[in-house]
Design a protein around this motif. Structure first.
Motif, PDB file in Angstrom:
ATOM      1  N   LEU A 146     -37.948 -11.862  -2.487  1.00 15.08           N
ATOM      2  CA  LEU A 146     -38.212 -13.097  -1.469  1.00 15.08           C
ATOM      3  C   LEU A 146     -39.533 -13.476  -1.816  1.00 15.08           C
ATOM      4  O   LEU A 146     -39.757 -14.627  -1.069  1.00 15.08           O
ATOM      5  CB  LEU A 146     -37.874 -12.493  -0.253  1.00 15.08           C
ATOM      6  CG  LEU A 146     -36.507 -12.185   0.060  1.00 15.08           C
ATOM      7  CD1 LEU A 146     -36.398 -11.828   1.799  1.00 15.08           C
ATOM      8  CD2 LEU A 146     -35.290 -13.130  -0.184  1.00 15.08           C
ATOM      9  N   GLY A 147     -40.109 -12.937  -2.533  1.00 21.12           N
ATOM     10  CA  GLY A 147     -41.683 -13.399  -2.795  1.00 21.12           C
ATOM     11  C   GLY A 147     -42.331 -13.468  -1.714  1.00 21.12           C
ATOM     12  O   GLY A 147     -43.362 -14.089  -1.510  1.00 21.12           O
ATOM     13  N   LEU A 148     -42.304 -12.164  -0.818  1.00 17.14           N
ATOM     14  CA  LEU A 148     -43.193 -12.090   0.336  1.00 17.14           C
ATOM     15  C   LEU A 148     -44.566 -11.864   0.000  1.00 17.14           C
ATOM     16  O   LEU A 148     -44.877 -11.069  -1.241  1.00 17.14           O
ATOM     17  CB  LEU A 148     -42.548 -10.850   1.122  1.00 17.14           C
ATOM     18  CG  LEU A 148     -41.189 -11.316   1.758  1.00 17.14           C
ATOM     19  CD1 LEU A 148     -40.698  -9.781   2.464  1.00 17.14           C
ATOM     20  CD2 LEU A 148     -41.129 -12.185   2.856  1.00 17.14           C
ATOM     21  N   ASP A 149     -45.462 -11.916   0.934  1.00 16.89           N
ATOM     22  CA  ASP A 149     -46.988 -11.699   0.239  1.00 16.89           C
ATOM     23  C   ASP A 149     -47.388 -10.541   1.320  1.00 16.89           C
ATOM     24  O   ASP A 149     -46.370  -9.793   2.105  1.00 16.89           O
ATOM     25  CB  ASP A 149     -48.028 -12.848   0.534  1.00 16.89           C
ATOM     26  CG  ASP A 149     -47.969 -13.456   2.039  1.00 16.89           C
ATOM     27  OD1 ASP A 149     -47.567 -12.462   2.925  1.00 16.89           O
ATOM     28  OD2 ASP A 149     -48.557 -14.421   2.188  1.00 16.89           O
ATOM     29  N   ALA A 150     -48.500 -10.122   1.412  1.00 20.50           N
ATOM     30  CA  ALA A 150     -48.827  -8.758   2.074  1.00 20.50           C
ATOM     31  C   ALA A 150     -48.746  -9.001   3.454  1.00 20.50           C
ATOM     32  O   ALA A 150     -49.007  -7.964   4.364  1.00 20.50           O
ATOM     33  CB  ALA A 150     -50.516  -8.532   1.551  1.00 20.50           C
ATOM     34  N   ASN A 151     -48.628 -10.241   3.835  1.00 16.77           N
ATOM     35  CA  ASN A 151     -48.485 -10.364   5.321  1.00 16.77           C
ATOM     36  C   ASN A 151     -46.895 -10.402   5.905  1.00 16.77           C
ATOM     37  O   ASN A 151     -46.581 -10.786   6.924  1.00 16.77           O
ATOM     38  CB  ASN A 151     -49.143 -11.530   5.805  1.00 16.77           C
ATOM     39  CG  ASN A 151     -50.588 -11.819   5.382  1.00 16.77           C
ATOM     40  OD1 ASN A 151     -51.379 -11.076   5.901  1.00 16.77           O
ATOM     41  ND2 ASN A 151     -50.961 -13.148   4.626  1.00 16.77           N
ATOM     42  N   ASN A 152     -46.133  -9.998   4.788  1.00 16.49           N
ATOM     43  CA  ASN A 152     -44.681 -10.167   5.145  1.00 16.49           C
ATOM     44  C   ASN A 152     -44.221 -11.323   5.414  1.00 16.49           C
ATOM     45  O   ASN A 152     -43.350 -11.736   6.328  1.00 16.49           O
ATOM     46  CB  ASN A 152     -44.208  -9.033   6.338  1.00 16.49           C
ATOM     47  CG  ASN A 152     -44.752  -7.529   5.837  1.00 16.49           C
ATOM     48  OD1 ASN A 152     -44.203  -7.025   4.950  1.00 16.49           O
ATOM     49  ND2 ASN A 152     -45.582  -7.071   6.697  1.00 16.49           N
ATOM     50  N   ALA A 153     -44.775 -12.490   4.645  1.00 17.44           N
ATOM     51  CA  ALA A 153     -44.477 -13.816   4.873  1.00 17.44           C
ATOM     52  C   ALA A 153     -44.187 -14.583   3.497  1.00 17.44           C
ATOM     53  O   ALA A 153     -44.411 -14.001   2.630  1.00 17.44           O
ATOM     54  CB  ALA A 153     -45.434 -14.589   5.611  1.00 17.44           C
ATOM     55  N   HIS A 154     -43.539 -15.638   3.842  1.00 14.64           N
ATOM     56  CA  HIS A 154     -43.264 -16.419   2.587  1.00 14.64           C
ATOM     57  C   HIS A 154     -43.113 -18.095   3.198  1.00 14.64           C
ATOM     58  O   HIS A 154     -43.268 -18.308   4.346  1.00 14.64           O
ATOM     59  CB  HIS A 154     -42.088 -16.134   1.850  1.00 14.64           C
ATOM     60  CG  HIS A 154     -40.731 -16.103   2.207  1.00 14.64           C
ATOM     61  ND1 HIS A 154     -39.827 -15.723   1.228  1.00 14.64           N
ATOM     62  CD2 HIS A 154     -40.276 -16.327   3.434  1.00 14.64           C
ATOM     63  CE1 HIS A 154     -38.564 -15.766   2.120  1.00 14.64           C
ATOM     64  NE2 HIS A 154     -39.025 -16.084   3.118  1.00 14.64           N
ATOM     65  N   VAL A 155     -42.261 -18.809   2.265  1.00  8.47           N
ATOM     66  CA  VAL A 155     -42.587 -20.449   2.648  1.00  8.47           C
ATOM     67  C   VAL A 155     -41.027 -20.737   2.334  1.00  8.47           C
ATOM     68  O   VAL A 155     -40.173 -20.348   1.669  1.00  8.47           O
ATOM     69  CB  VAL A 155     -43.474 -20.934   1.591  1.00  8.47           C
ATOM     70  CG1 VAL A 155     -43.633 -22.394   2.177  1.00  8.47           C
ATOM     71  CG2 VAL A 155     -44.836 -20.240   1.418  1.00  8.47           C
ATOM     72  N   GLN A 156     -40.682 -21.586   3.369  1.00  3.02           N
ATOM     73  CA  GLN A 156     -39.427 -22.423   3.556  1.00  3.02           C
ATOM     74  C   GLN A 156     -39.810 -23.745   2.589  1.00  3.02           C
ATOM     75  O   GLN A 156     -40.545 -24.240   2.172  1.00  3.02           O
ATOM     76  CB  GLN A 156     -39.092 -22.965   4.830  1.00  3.02           C
ATOM     77  CG  GLN A 156     -38.839 -21.380   5.689  1.00  3.02           C
ATOM     78  CD  GLN A 156     -38.714 -21.780   7.132  1.00  3.02           C
ATOM     79  OE1 GLN A 156     -38.964 -22.880   7.548  1.00  3.02           O
ATOM     80  NE2 GLN A 156     -38.287 -20.663   8.013  1.00  3.02           N
TER      81      GLN A 156
END
Length: 341
Positions: A146-156
């Motif tokens: 899912l391409g998550l970053d170190a903040n456990n976040a990504h983009v819609q």
């Protein structure tokens, strides 16, 4: 299967499926190790963080740009092809929330909004064999890239940066520590406060020891069995393999096994609510971000359900739109320093 687990698995899938259309990716992964690849957070979001909040009568009105104010991963990336863009969030919450007497599943729209104006959106529009239904992949399982970053976040596709798990950068900024009660992290869609990890052992006693709260969800045992599904989801294929957290339906709530209820909440005194309040806690164990509401979620959050626009799913219910009513355009009213809610 307990009713709450059936509702979570089928209800969330039904809403996401109705909005996303037929473009879901067809995955066949059955097992995962629970450790998704996370990109280092070494970049800055391209917009200015701005959050304003006012309480007018019994409503809390939040206007935010959706820019986190902490370092983020590089987007686009191999697991997520979208670029971060300024959002136009205008959210109206109940400033005096009450428990509803029943739980409401988070049916395909964000669970809440963090103090920095980034939404908590734990679910993913990714299903076994691409067939919406009970077997929805858990984003934090590592089963789907899912391409998550170190903040456990990504983009819609809308450019909305959003958290699928613990917001590590925000928690560091707010000074979350195991030695003290968590500071306020944000607000849920039903108006109740959200905290991270740490609270009082005795929710009625502000002098009681600080503990790390734990979820009551546990993995089912043995091999996966069919989950009851109705209507258009009745013929959704059941994956083989063993319950290991790859799918949302791998978990079930066990009363009394954790410190929190089925919505990851509890009644407790907090630094912001010395008189006591029902509050949600983000946990290290599943579901991390709650998957249901104890109160009644705001319609301004339901307006952020996924859009019908085409395009690859790539990672979650991608396509969520910021709420429109009264929301400023990009850049308007953004640029002031963020405020605590």
């Amino acid at each position: 299967m307990p009713a709450i687990a059936v509702i979570l698995a089928i209800g969330m899938a039904a809403t996401a499926a109705a909005q996303m259309g037929p473009r879901s990716r067809a995955h066949t992964t059955l097992q995962s190790d629970g450790t998704p690849d996370r990109l280092p957070a070494t970049s800055q979001a391209p917009g200015t963080q701005s959050v304003t909040a006012t309480v007018e009568g019994d409503q809390r009105i939040i206007i935010a740009s959706g820019m986190p104010g902490h370092a983020v991963g590089r987007f686009p990336n191999s697991g997520n092809p979208h670029s971060i863009r300024v959002q136009n969030y205008r959210i109206t919450l109940d400033a005096t929330p009450q428990k509803a007497g029943r739980t409401t599943p988070a049916r395909g729209y964000p669970f809440g909004i963090a103090l920095n104006g980034v939404v908590f959106d734990p679910g993913a529009a990714e299903w076994y064999q691409g067939r919406p239904g009970p077997w929805q992949y858990e984003p934090l399982s590592g089963a789907v890239p899912l391409g998550l970053d170190a903040n456990n976040a990504h983009v819609q596709p809308s450019g909305a940066y959003h958290y699928h798990g613990l917001p590590e950068g925000l928690m560091a900024q707010l000074g979350v520590s195991r030695d003290t009660h968590s500071p306020l992290i944000g607000w849920a869609a039903d108006g109740f406060p959200i905290y991270a990890l740490y609270g009082h052992l005795d929710g009625a006693d502000p002098a009681s020891p600080i503990i790390e709260h734990s979820s009551g969800y546990r993995l089912k045992q043995g091999r996966r069995e069919p989950v009851e599904a109705r209507g258009r989801f009745a013929d959704a294929p059941t994956p083989g393999g063993y319950y290991d957290g790859t799918f949302v339906a791998d978990y079930t709530y066990v009363e009394g096994q954790g410190t929190l209820d089925e919505c990851n909440g509890t009644f407790t005194v907090t630094p912001d609510h010395p008189e006591g309040t029902y509050a949600y806690f983000l946990t290290r164990d599943w579901p991390v971000i709650p998957r249901c509401f104890a109160g009644t979620p705001s319609e301004s959050f339901s307006a952020m359900r996924p859009a019908r626009a085409g395009g690859r799913v790539d990672g979650n219910r991608d396509g969520n739109r910021p709420a429109r009513p009264g929301g400023p355009r990009d850049g308007d009213r953004f640029g002031r320093p963020p405020q605590r809610f």
